[in-house]
Design a protein around this motif. Structure first.
Motif, mmCIF file in Angstrom:
data_model
loop_
_atom_site.group_PDB
_atom_site.id
_atom_site.type_symbol
_atom_site.label_atom_id
_atom_site.label_comp_id
_atom_site.label_asym_id
_atom_site.label_seq_id
_atom_site.Cartn_x
_atom_site.Cartn_y
_atom_site.Cartn_z
ATOM 1 N N ARG A 149 0.838 -1.206 0.000
ATOM 2 C CA ARG A 149 0.000 0.000 0.000
ATOM 3 C C ARG A 149 0.873 1.257 0.000
ATOM 4 N NH1 ARG A 149 -5.393 0.224 1.919
ATOM 5 N NH2 ARG A 149 -5.087 -1.806 2.878
ATOM 6 N N ILE A 150 1.948 1.219 0.784
ATOM 7 C CA ILE A 150 2.872 2.355 0.826
ATOM 8 C C ILE A 150 3.512 2.557 -0.541
ATOM 9 C CG2 ILE A 150 5.060 3.170 1.793
ATOM 10 C CD1 ILE A 150 4.237 1.785 4.424
ATOM 11 N N ALA A 151 3.947 1.450 -1.169
ATOM 12 C CA ALA A 151 4.597 1.546 -2.473
ATOM 13 C C ALA A 151 3.657 2.139 -3.514
ATOM 14 C CB ALA A 151 5.080 0.167 -2.921
ATOM 15 N N LYS A 152 2.424 1.676 -3.534
ATOM 16 C CA LYS A 152 1.458 2.191 -4.509
ATOM 17 C C LYS A 152 1.118 3.651 -4.228
ATOM 18 C CE LYS A 152 -0.653 -2.305 -5.548
ATOM 19 N NZ LYS A 152 -1.885 -3.125 -5.452
ATOM 20 N N GLY A 153 1.062 3.998 -2.945
ATOM 21 C CA GLY A 153 0.791 5.383 -2.588
ATOM 22 C C GLY A 153 1.922 6.303 -3.018
ATOM 23 N N LEU A 154 3.155 5.848 -2.823
ATOM 24 C CA LEU A 154 4.299 6.640 -3.270
ATOM 25 C C LEU A 154 4.277 6.818 -4.786
ATOM 26 C CD1 LEU A 154 7.114 5.122 -1.028
ATOM 27 C CD2 LEU A 154 6.267 7.466 -0.934
ATOM 28 N N HIS A 174 2.089 12.175 2.202
ATOM 29 C CA HIS A 174 0.729 11.885 1.745
ATOM 30 C C HIS A 174 0.031 11.044 2.806
ATOM 31 C CE1 HIS A 174 2.632 8.098 0.271
ATOM 32 N NE2 HIS A 174 1.428 7.583 0.462
ATOM 33 N N VAL A 175 -1.271 10.939 2.683
ATOM 34 C CA VAL A 175 -2.084 10.238 3.675
ATOM 35 C C VAL A 175 -2.341 8.819 3.204
ATOM 36 C CG1 VAL A 175 -4.328 10.162 4.834
ATOM 37 C CG2 VAL A 175 -3.173 12.359 4.476
ATOM 38 N N ILE A 176 -2.105 7.853 4.079
ATOM 39 C CA ILE A 176 -2.379 6.454 3.779
ATOM 40 C C ILE A 176 -3.653 6.034 4.501
ATOM 41 C CG2 ILE A 176 -0.954 5.602 5.707
ATOM 42 C CD1 ILE A 176 -0.184 3.226 3.914
ATOM 43 N N LYS A 177 -4.464 5.235 3.833
ATOM 44 C CA LYS A 177 -5.738 4.789 4.411
ATOM 45 C C LYS A 177 -5.747 3.274 4.469
ATOM 46 C CE LYS A 177 -10.735 5.581 3.974
ATOM 47 N NZ LYS A 177 -11.783 6.279 3.183
ATOM 48 N N MET A 178 -5.875 2.728 5.660
ATOM 49 C CA MET A 178 -5.814 1.286 5.869
ATOM 50 C C MET A 178 -7.209 0.663 5.774
ATOM 51 S SD MET A 178 -2.607 0.792 6.409
ATOM 52 C CE MET A 178 -1.117 1.412 7.163
ATOM 53 N N ARG A 179 -7.859 0.838 4.649
ATOM 54 C CA ARG A 179 -9.183 0.264 4.450
ATOM 55 C C ARG A 179 -9.306 -0.242 3.026
ATOM 56 N NH1 ARG A 179 -12.762 2.068 8.596
ATOM 57 N NH2 ARG A 179 -11.602 1.408 10.423
ATOM 58 N N GLY A 180 -9.655 -1.527 2.865
ATOM 59 C CA GLY A 180 -9.917 -2.089 1.560
ATOM 60 C C GLY A 180 -8.770 -1.885 0.597
ATOM 61 N N ASN A 228 -8.250 1.087 -0.829
ATOM 62 C CA ASN A 228 -8.008 2.528 -0.874
ATOM 63 C C ASN A 228 -6.569 2.838 -0.483
ATOM 64 O OD1 ASN A 228 -8.070 5.410 -0.236
ATOM 65 N ND2 ASN A 228 -10.290 5.215 -0.384
ATOM 66 N N LEU A 229 -5.872 3.589 -1.329
ATOM 67 C CA LEU A 229 -4.483 3.938 -1.050
ATOM 68 C C LEU A 229 -4.345 5.134 -0.136
ATOM 69 C CD1 LEU A 229 -2.931 3.577 -4.623
ATOM 70 C CD2 LEU A 229 -2.996 1.889 -2.786
ATOM 71 N N GLY A 230 -5.373 5.968 -0.070
ATOM 72 C CA GLY A 230 -5.290 7.211 0.671
ATOM 73 C C GLY A 230 -5.427 8.378 -0.278
ATOM 74 N N HIS A 231 -4.728 9.452 -0.026
ATOM 75 C CA HIS A 231 -4.853 10.635 -0.863
ATOM 76 C C HIS A 231 -3.712 11.594 -0.584
ATOM 77 C CE1 HIS A 231 -6.346 13.043 2.572
ATOM 78 N NE2 HIS A 231 -6.977 11.935 2.921
ATOM 79 N N GLY A 232 -3.620 12.636 -1.404
ATOM 80 C CA GLY A 232 -2.583 13.631 -1.218
ATOM 81 C C GLY A 232 -2.830 14.493 -0.001
ATOM 82 N N ALA A 233 -1.762 15.046 0.535
ATOM 83 C CA ALA A 233 -1.897 15.898 1.718
ATOM 84 C C ALA A 233 -2.547 17.231 1.397
ATOM 85 C CB ALA A 233 -0.529 16.130 2.351
ATOM 86 N N ALA A 234 -2.622 17.575 0.111
ATOM 87 C CA ALA A 234 -3.232 18.834 -0.298
ATOM 88 C C ALA A 234 -4.717 18.680 -0.592
ATOM 89 C CB ALA A 234 -2.513 19.390 -1.527
ATOM 90 N N GLU A 235 -5.330 17.593 -0.115
ATOM 91 C CA GLU A 235 -6.759 17.358 -0.243
ATOM 92 C C GLU A 235 -7.373 17.262 1.149
ATOM 93 O OE1 GLU A 235 -7.527 13.834 -2.534
ATOM 94 O OE2 GLU A 235 -5.744 14.136 -3.768
ATOM 95 N N PRO A 236 -8.711 17.459 1.253
ATOM 96 C CA PRO A 236 -9.353 17.246 2.555
ATOM 97 C C PRO A 236 -9.166 15.801 3.014
ATOM 98 C CG PRO A 236 -10.814 18.430 1.059
ATOM 99 C CD PRO A 236 -9.654 17.950 0.234
#
Length: 469
Positions: A265-270, A328-334, A336-344
């Motif tokens: 998840r971290i790798a995909k988020g990066l 960036h923000v990581i989301k540990m659900r399903g 979902n990778l998370g989102h950028g820090a410049a988003e809500p």
């Protein structure tokens, strides 16, 4: 406005999000708060000491006794939403929890309630009968979505036909002795409902919820105007609520390694938010200086601040090139990778700590032989060598470390726009609340801003009778 003799009531009060918003909108305290959870009431008491608290099931509180002959100017209802939410998936539902919204009908029928508001997930509008799929296990009937919701609205407004199939559920919920003839006639409320996103009103979270406003005083229902978004003020972001002074722990060399799926998840988020982003989010310079961890020698790692020379970690930058840090923000659900820090910030749930922050530490890359050793920690996350390089403003940087931590409760409360002074770590007796308890309160909370803007739009306006006078 709330008249001198009128009460303000918060059912399902939780940690106090709706109460805080109502207080901000009305400039007065909430009179009555009800919740069955002792930890929720303890937090509510710590922040709303003037309120009369009932640590009981909403069904066990008699509205007539609680109000002591006084009318209710404003009541708020946030019944448990998990057995409506799409996050529930295909798991069985609890028909008793799905029926909690009938408490609003109970209050509106038994005491004079001039205005009330109800908040829930948007799937609340699909409320319908259940099918028993196994002994004691129920699933929504897909052929009758929204049937009970419509009956709920009819009870509160124009009346419900005596032959309607929802009566069985209504009588089960409200019990014997209830004046059901009032529901057949209708309680006479003017009702409107909408789905609103908190980020549209200046809250740094995308939380989207159903809101219902009902009133019987002849005044028009008003909806707050959107203040943030396209053509308006820019959305507030996750970066605003992240406490940059909190260090992150490297994802490498931990005594208890991160799960393989977390690393993926971290790798995909990066890849999405750093490597392939046109403008990866760079940690603000005014933030406290984070640190990096050396991984050349796992038995004797050294931490160092990023405003210091990088020593022997990458010799070619010794003594001189300031590093960058992405986040960036990581989301540990399903999935979902998370989102950028410049988003809500994405919606916070009560089930646990599932939102975190990932920081990638970068230094300028010069293409020397040292790049291979600097790349080595990243190979644990992904085998693609190109992931070791990031282009920022036309310059190439090398990732030398990756850190991750879960967001802390005070950051999550900030994401819901609670006042910075809100007491979340201890109850009114000074007892420390667990982190899980703190997160549960905010995950279940109404962002105070949402209650405030609805109150400002509807309760603070003058009544038609007052205008005529």
């Amino acid at each position: 406005m709330i008249h001198a003799n009128e009460l303000v009531v918060d059912n399902f009060a939780g940690g106090g999000g709706a109460s805080t918003g109502m207080e901000l909108g009305l400039n007065r305290h909430v009179d009555i708060a009800i919740n069955h959870d002792p930890e929720a009431i303890a937090m509510h008491k710590a922040n709303h000491p003037e309120t009369r608290h009932y640590c009981e099931s909403v069904w066990d509180v008699d509205p007539v006794e609680a109000c002591e002959g006084r009318p209710v100017g404003l009541a708020w209802f946030s019944p448990d939403c998990k057995h409506f939410s799409k996050a529930k998936g295909s798991r069985p539902v609890d028909k008793n929890i799905r029926g909690l919204a009938w408490v609003a009908v109970r209050w509106a029928a038994l005491v004079p309630v001039r205005v009330f508001m109800l908040e829930n997930v948007e799937e609340f509008m699909t409320w319908g009968p259940l099918l028993e799929v196994a002994p004691g296990q129920f699933k929504p009937d897909p052929q009758r979505k929204g049937e009970t919701f419509k009956a709920f609205i009819q009870c509160l407004s124009t009346g419900l036909d005596s032959a309607h199939p929802a009566w069985e559920e209504i009588r089960t919920a409200l019990g014997d002795g209830f004046p059901y003839h009032m529901l057949e006639k209708g309680l006479g409320y003017n009702i409107e409902h909408r789905v609103l996103s908190a980020c549209d009103f200046g809250v740094p979270t995308t939380r989207k919820r159903f809101f219902l406003v009902a009133r019987n005083d002849g005044a028009q229902i008003q909806w707050p105007e959107q203040t943030h978004g396209d053509g308006l003020k820019p959305y507030r972001t996750a970066a605003e609520i992240i406490d940059w002074s909190i260090p992150v722990k490297s994802i490498f060399g931990r005594k208890r390694p991160l799960a393989e799926n977390t690393m993926k998840r971290i790798a995909k988020g990066l890849e999405k938010f750093v490597f392939n982003a046109d403008e990866p989010f760079i940690v603000p310079e005014q933030a406290a200086i984070p640190f990096i961890t050396e991984h050349a020698n796992a038995s004797g790692q050294r931490n160092m601040a990023l405003d210091e020379p990088l020593r022997t970690l990458c010799a070619q930058v010794k003594g001189g090139h300031f590093a960058l840090v992405t986040s960036h923000v990581i989301k540990m659900r399903g999935t979902n990778l998370g989102h950028g820090a410049a988003e809500p910030l994405h919606t916070i749930s009560a089930g646990g700590l599932h939102l975190g922050e990932v920081r990638a530490f970068l230094v300028k890359y010069y293409g020397t032989s040292h790049a291979g050793s600097c790349n080595s920690p990243l190979d644990t996350v992904t085998t693609k060598d190109r992931f070791g390089l990031v282009t920022v403003h036309g310059e190439e940087y090398q990732i030398i470390d990756i850190g991750m931590r879960m967001l802390e409760p005070h950051e999550l409360y900030a994401a819901h726009d609670f006042p910075a002074t809100y007491k979340i770590s201890h109850d009114m007796n000074g007892k420390k609340l667990t982190k899980r308890a703190q997160v549960a309160r905010v995950g279940n909370s109404v962002p105070p801003t949402m209650a405030r803007v609805l109150v400002n739009a509807n309760v603070e306006q003058p009544l038609l009778s007052e205008i005529a006078a």
